[in-house]
Scaffold this active site. Structure first.
Site, PDB file in Angstrom:
ATOM      1  N   HIS A  63      -7.883 -17.440 -36.980  1.00 44.68           N
ATOM      2  CA  HIS A  63      -6.504 -16.928 -36.701  1.00 44.68           C
ATOM      3  C   HIS A  63      -5.591 -18.072 -35.976  1.00 44.68           C
ATOM      4  O   HIS A  63      -6.111 -18.227 -34.896  1.00 44.68           O
ATOM      5  CB  HIS A  63      -7.018 -15.831 -35.784  1.00 44.68           C
ATOM      6  CG  HIS A  63      -5.583 -14.932 -35.352  1.00 44.68           C
ATOM      7  ND1 HIS A  63      -5.485 -13.565 -35.540  1.00 44.68           N
ATOM      8  CD2 HIS A  63      -4.561 -15.449 -34.810  1.00 44.68           C
ATOM      9  CE1 HIS A  63      -4.307 -13.188 -35.442  1.00 44.68           C
ATOM     10  NE2 HIS A  63      -3.726 -14.324 -34.859  1.00 44.68           N
ATOM     11  N   HIS A  77      -1.642 -19.685 -36.019  1.00 43.48           N
ATOM     12  CA  HIS A  77      -0.343 -19.820 -36.533  1.00 43.48           C
ATOM     13  C   HIS A  77       0.100 -21.149 -36.834  1.00 43.48           C
ATOM     14  O   HIS A  77       0.093 -22.027 -35.725  1.00 43.48           O
ATOM     15  CB  HIS A  77       0.456 -18.975 -35.544  1.00 43.48           C
ATOM     16  CG  HIS A  77       0.246 -17.308 -35.532  1.00 43.48           C
ATOM     17  ND1 HIS A  77       0.821 -16.725 -36.409  1.00 43.48           N
ATOM     18  CD2 HIS A  77      -0.668 -16.808 -34.841  1.00 43.48           C
ATOM     19  CE1 HIS A  77       0.310 -15.431 -36.418  1.00 43.48           C
ATOM     20  NE2 HIS A  77      -0.365 -15.559 -35.261  1.00 43.48           N
ATOM     21  N   ASP A  96       3.188 -22.148 -37.079  1.00 41.52           N
ATOM     22  CA  ASP A  96       4.581 -22.384 -36.241  1.00 41.52           C
ATOM     23  C   ASP A  96       4.242 -22.184 -34.620  1.00 41.52           C
ATOM     24  O   ASP A  96       5.167 -22.502 -33.739  1.00 41.52           O
ATOM     25  CB  ASP A  96       5.584 -21.350 -36.705  1.00 41.52           C
ATOM     26  CG  ASP A  96       5.121 -20.047 -36.776  1.00 41.52           C
ATOM     27  OD1 ASP A  96       3.934 -19.671 -36.555  1.00 41.52           O
ATOM     28  OD2 ASP A  96       6.135 -19.336 -36.789  1.00 41.52           O
ATOM     29  N   GLY A 134       4.175 -10.398 -35.856  1.00 41.45           N
ATOM     30  CA  GLY A 134       5.279  -9.866 -35.155  1.00 41.45           C
ATOM     31  C   GLY A 134       5.061  -8.930 -34.007  1.00 41.45           C
ATOM     32  O   GLY A 134       3.920  -8.282 -33.781  1.00 41.45           O
ATOM     33  N   HIS A 179      -2.657  -8.050 -37.512  1.00 43.79           N
ATOM     34  CA  HIS A 179      -2.334  -8.162 -36.019  1.00 43.79           C
ATOM     35  C   HIS A 179      -2.606  -6.599 -35.662  1.00 43.79           C
ATOM     36  O   HIS A 179      -1.542  -5.898 -36.116  1.00 43.79           O
ATOM     37  CB  HIS A 179      -1.120  -8.840 -35.660  1.00 43.79           C
ATOM     38  CG  HIS A 179      -1.226 -10.309 -35.736  1.00 43.79           C
ATOM     39  ND1 HIS A 179      -1.035 -11.026 -37.047  1.00 43.79           N
ATOM     40  CD2 HIS A 179      -1.072 -11.156 -34.682  1.00 43.79           C
ATOM     41  CE1 HIS A 179      -1.053 -12.322 -36.659  1.00 43.79           C
ATOM     42  NE2 HIS A 179      -1.113 -12.291 -35.497  1.00 43.79           N
ATOM     43  N   GLU A 205      -3.253  -5.419 -29.944  1.00 47.36           N
ATOM     44  CA  GLU A 205      -2.822  -6.693 -29.240  1.00 47.36           C
ATOM     45  C   GLU A 205      -1.811  -5.923 -27.900  1.00 47.36           C
ATOM     46  O   GLU A 205      -2.042  -5.886 -26.884  1.00 47.36           O
ATOM     47  CB  GLU A 205      -2.215  -7.756 -29.543  1.00 47.36           C
ATOM     48  CG  GLU A 205      -1.975  -8.787 -28.911  1.00 47.36           C
ATOM     49  CD  GLU A 205      -1.527 -10.222 -29.718  1.00 47.36           C
ATOM     50  OE1 GLU A 205      -1.029 -11.234 -28.883  1.00 47.36           O
ATOM     51  OE2 GLU A 205      -0.588  -9.910 -30.602  1.00 47.36           O
ATOM     52  N   ASP A 258      -5.355 -18.690 -32.040  1.00 47.06           N
ATOM     53  CA  ASP A 258      -3.973 -18.024 -32.032  1.00 47.06           C
ATOM     54  C   ASP A 258      -2.797 -19.131 -31.971  1.00 47.06           C
ATOM     55  O   ASP A 258      -2.429 -19.421 -33.220  1.00 47.06           O
ATOM     56  CB  ASP A 258      -3.494 -17.063 -31.068  1.00 47.06           C
ATOM     57  CG  ASP A 258      -2.539 -15.803 -31.386  1.00 47.06           C
ATOM     58  OD1 ASP A 258      -2.289 -15.811 -32.346  1.00 47.06           O
ATOM     59  OD2 ASP A 258      -2.409 -15.144 -30.469  1.00 47.06           O
ATOM     60  N   ASP A 259      -2.282 -19.499 -31.122  1.00 53.62           N
ATOM     61  CA  ASP A 259      -0.999 -20.511 -31.024  1.00 53.62           C
ATOM     62  C   ASP A 259      -1.588 -21.510 -30.192  1.00 53.62           C
ATOM     63  O   ASP A 259      -1.424 -21.301 -28.970  1.00 53.62           O
ATOM     64  CB  ASP A 259       0.173 -19.674 -30.296  1.00 53.62           C
ATOM     65  CG  ASP A 259       0.516 -18.644 -31.527  1.00 53.62           C
ATOM     66  OD1 ASP A 259       1.003 -18.786 -32.644  1.00 53.62           O
ATOM     67  OD2 ASP A 259       0.508 -17.310 -30.896  1.00 53.62           O
TER      68      ASP A 259
END
Length: 372
Positions: free
Chosen positions: A16, A18, A20, A173, A200, A203, A293-294
């Site tokens: 998982h 991202h 971006d 999103g 997703h 969360e 995640d990010d």
């Protein structure tokens, strides 16, 4: 030899991530200059990284997602997408990741005239070049956006590229107000194509979101699933008294949970790390995986997520091997390829490190032992 060095060196699997959400600050600055993008808050890479992390660490998902305006803004050309994907693979190599499934939303990269297919081809080109140069395996997941109505088109795109490196479809999103069942046609298309679904869920919204993702939309994995704890009854000491029907189903069916410890605090999914249900999920034998995640927004790496698990949940070396194998079992690539990574990469890598730790601990003695 430190615990951190051990955790950085051992083979890791990331499911998982991202694309971006993991750009290097210096790359953002350079790409912004190339396209004359003027909205960055600073051109100092250290300050910019801190700005993204500070902006994401607000305790709610909506504010957490605001930083993506800048990262997607500089990912609007083939060259920028290739570069970001390639650099991500290099960053994986440095972090000891042997296999990564990264995801992105093609619909967010069309502002400069690219078509959906162009964005996927560009990202795959960067990933493939990264695999050749750094030896990291990959799969690409395409995200439909909850607040957009073109999720079926993205699902069709994912299936069209299944032979070139796309391994699944996701819905991403803001969760609130955008239930996954509103995109049911996209998920039914994926199911009929015998393809892979992760969503997703759980969360920013409750266990109902997870239930919908699985029972309406056929999710094979759940992104985050933090709020599954709402379907588990605990006593005053935090021990499990009973599972609700949903939690029992997830446990029995071995549905993988893509846990992201640090970002769950930043988005407000949990108030603090020590209250994260990961510890309960792992103890009760749910199929949990650990993920970033990010990386930019949450200022994290897989090594940092592992270190967090050591500090707050007392995980040891054997636990990480088990979680890594769980992750590889749950990957969206063919069965034989998963077995290859487990038996030829992960298990030998852990065994080699286990021997090094044993040798180190024998030399250093009781007071200086590292993670076992």
């Amino acid at each position: 030899m430190t615990t951190e060095l051990i955790l950085k060196t051992i083979p890791k699997v990331l499911l998982h991530d991202h694309l971006d959400g993991g750009l290097r600050p210096q790359t953002i600055i350079e790409l912004a200059d190339e396209i004359k993008y003027k909205k960055l808050p600073t051109k100092d890479p250290i300050e910019l990284g801190e700005w993204f992390h500070r902006g994401a660490n607000k305790g709610n998902l909506v504010e957490y997602l605001q930083g993506f305006e800048h990262t997607t803004a500089v990912m609007q050309t083939k060259e920028s997408l290739i570069r970001v994907a390639y650099e991500m693979m290099e960053d994986m190599k440095k972090d000891g990741v042997v296999y990564v499934e990264t995801r992105f939303a093609p619909a967010l990269h069309l502002e400069k005239g690219l078509y959906l297919e162009d964005t996927v081809k560009a990202v795959l080109e960067g990933l493939e070049k990264g695999k050749e140069d750094f030896g990291v395996g990959y799969g690409l997941i395409l995200c439909g956006m909850r607040n957009m109505k073109n999720s079926l088109e993205i699902a069709e795109l994912a299936v069209n590229f299944r032979r070139q490196g796309v391994v699944g479809f996701d819905l991403a999103g803001e969760e609130g107000g955008y239930p996954p069942k509103k995109h049911i046609d996209a998920f039914q298309f994926i199911q009929r194509a015998n393809f892979n679904i992760t969503i997703h869920a759980g969360e920013a919204f409750g266990k109902e979101s997870i239930w919908q993702a699985i029972q309406w939309c056929g999710a094979h994995r759940i992104g985050h699933a933090t709020r599954l704890i709402e379907d588990i009854v605990l006593d005053n000491e935090g021990n499990v008294v009973a599972f609700g029907d949903l939690a029992q189903y997830v446990l029995d069916k071995r549905i993988p949970l893509e846990i992201c410890l640090l970002s769950n605090v930043h988005t407000g999914a949990v108030d603090k790390i020590e209250n994260h249900p990961f510890g309960i999920f792992y103890r009760e034998k749910f199929r949990v995986t650990l993920n970033t995640d990010d990386r930019l927004m949450s200022d994290t790496t897989m090594t940092k997520e592992f270190m967090t698990a050591v500090k707050y949940f007392n995980l040891n070396f054997d636990d990480f091997e088990k979680i890594t194998i769980n992750s590889m079992k749950s990957a969206f690539i063919p069965y034989k390829e998963r077995l290859h990574y487990i038996y030829n990469v992960i298990k030998p890598g852990y065994q080699k490190m286990r021997e090094q730790i044993l040798s180190f601990n024998n030399i250093k003695g009781e007071n200086e032992k590292v993670i076992q």
